[in-house]
Design a protein around this motif. Structure first.
Motif, short mmCIF file in Angstrom:
data_model
loop_
_atom_site.label_atom_id
_atom_site.label_comp_id
_atom_site.label_asym_id
_atom_site.label_seq_id
_atom_site.Cartn_x
_atom_site.Cartn_y
_atom_site.Cartn_z
N SER A 177 31.04 36.72 40.26
CA SER A 177 32.31 37.46 40.20
C SER A 177 32.25 38.54 39.12
CB SER A 177 33.48 36.51 39.97
OG SER A 177 33.33 35.80 38.78
N ALA A 178 31.52 38.29 38.03
CA ALA A 178 31.37 39.31 37.00
C ALA A 178 30.60 40.52 37.55
CB ALA A 178 30.65 38.74 35.78
N GLU A 179 29.59 40.27 38.39
CA GLU A 179 28.84 41.36 39.00
C GLU A 179 29.73 42.15 39.95
OE1 GLU A 179 25.73 43.94 40.07
OE2 GLU A 179 26.08 42.69 38.32
N PHE A 180 30.57 41.47 40.73
CA PHE A 180 31.52 42.17 41.61
C PHE A 180 32.46 43.05 40.79
CE2 PHE A 180 31.23 38.61 44.97
CZ PHE A 180 30.20 39.27 45.61
N ASP A 181 32.95 42.51 39.67
CA ASP A 181 33.86 43.27 38.81
C ASP A 181 33.15 44.48 38.21
OD1 ASP A 181 35.78 41.39 39.34
OD2 ASP A 181 35.53 40.32 37.44
N ARG A 182 31.88 44.31 37.81
CA ARG A 182 31.11 45.41 37.24
C ARG A 182 30.92 46.52 38.27
NH1 ARG A 182 26.34 47.66 37.17
NH2 ARG A 182 25.48 46.30 38.75
N ARG A 183 30.59 46.15 39.50
CA ARG A 183 30.39 47.15 40.54
C ARG A 183 31.69 47.87 40.90
NH1 ARG A 183 26.04 44.87 44.90
NH2 ARG A 183 24.39 44.43 43.41
N THR A 184 32.79 47.13 40.92
CA THR A 184 34.09 47.74 41.20
C THR A 184 34.45 48.75 40.11
OG1 THR A 184 34.81 45.74 42.33
CG2 THR A 184 36.53 47.26 41.61
N ALA A 185 34.21 48.38 38.86
CA ALA A 185 34.51 49.29 37.75
C ALA A 185 33.61 50.53 37.81
CB ALA A 185 34.32 48.58 36.42
N LEU A 186 32.34 50.35 38.15
CA LEU A 186 31.41 51.47 38.26
C LEU A 186 31.83 52.40 39.39
CD1 LEU A 186 28.80 52.86 37.39
CD2 LEU A 186 27.59 51.39 39.00
N ARG A 187 32.19 51.82 40.53
CA ARG A 187 32.64 52.61 41.67
C ARG A 187 33.88 53.42 41.30
NH1 ARG A 187 33.42 48.49 45.23
NH2 ARG A 187 31.24 47.99 45.23
N SER A 188 34.82 52.79 40.61
CA SER A 188 36.05 53.46 40.20
C SER A 188 35.75 54.61 39.23
CB SER A 188 36.98 52.44 39.55
OG SER A 188 38.11 53.06 39.06
N MET A 189 34.85 54.36 38.28
CA MET A 189 34.48 55.38 37.31
C MET A 189 33.81 56.57 37.99
SD MET A 189 31.74 56.73 35.26
CE MET A 189 30.46 55.56 35.58
N LEU A 190 32.89 56.31 38.92
CA LEU A 190 32.22 57.38 39.64
C LEU A 190 33.19 58.17 40.50
CD1 LEU A 190 28.91 55.60 40.71
CD2 LEU A 190 29.19 57.37 38.97
N ARG A 191 34.12 57.46 41.12
CA ARG A 191 35.11 58.11 41.96
C ARG A 191 35.98 59.07 41.14
NH1 ARG A 191 37.48 53.60 44.25
NH2 ARG A 191 35.73 53.16 45.59
#
Length: 116
Positions: free
Chosen positions: A87-101
């Motif tokens: 779940s921490a990896e999912f959260d990290r990827r979501t945050a990265l996606r949001s930042m890139l967006r």
């Protein structure tokens, strides 16, 4: 256990790369083919027939004529919780996606390639 031996010798191999360490420790397990086989072997959970009606035939397996159109939700078990590391990896990827967006205007597509 092979995973503990792998972990310990991985640390030793990392320390061996230091130029300050004069006496290197042997790490034969990391280079052995049997070690790789042992690490890839997974112990599966045994099937549990608890609560199932007795088998009518002697074949030893439950056979169904067709896949059910509707599932009986009373037969569903309780799902296992998602491990915190996943779940921490999912959260990290979501945050990265949001930042890139927000930073680059990258739109997320189904393949994860993104576009501008």
């Amino acid at each position: 256990a092979p995973d503990i031996k792998f972990f310990d010798q991985s640390i030793d191999a990392k320390r061996n790369r230091s130029k300050l360490k004069l006496k290197k420790k042997e790490t034969p397990f990391l280079h052995s083919a049997s070690a790789h086989r042992d690490l890839k072997r997974v112990q599966a959970v045994e099937p549990n027939g608890e609560g199932l009606p007795p088998l009518e035939s002697k074949e030893g397996a439950y056979m169904y004529e067709m896949w059910p159109c509707n599932f009986d939700e009373t037969l569903f078990g309780t799902p296992r919780p998602i491990p915190s590391i996943i779940s921490a990896e999912f959260d990290r990827r979501t945050a990265l996606r949001s930042m890139l967006r927000s930073k680059y205007g990258i739109v997320d597509d189904s393949r994860g390639l993104g576009s501008r």
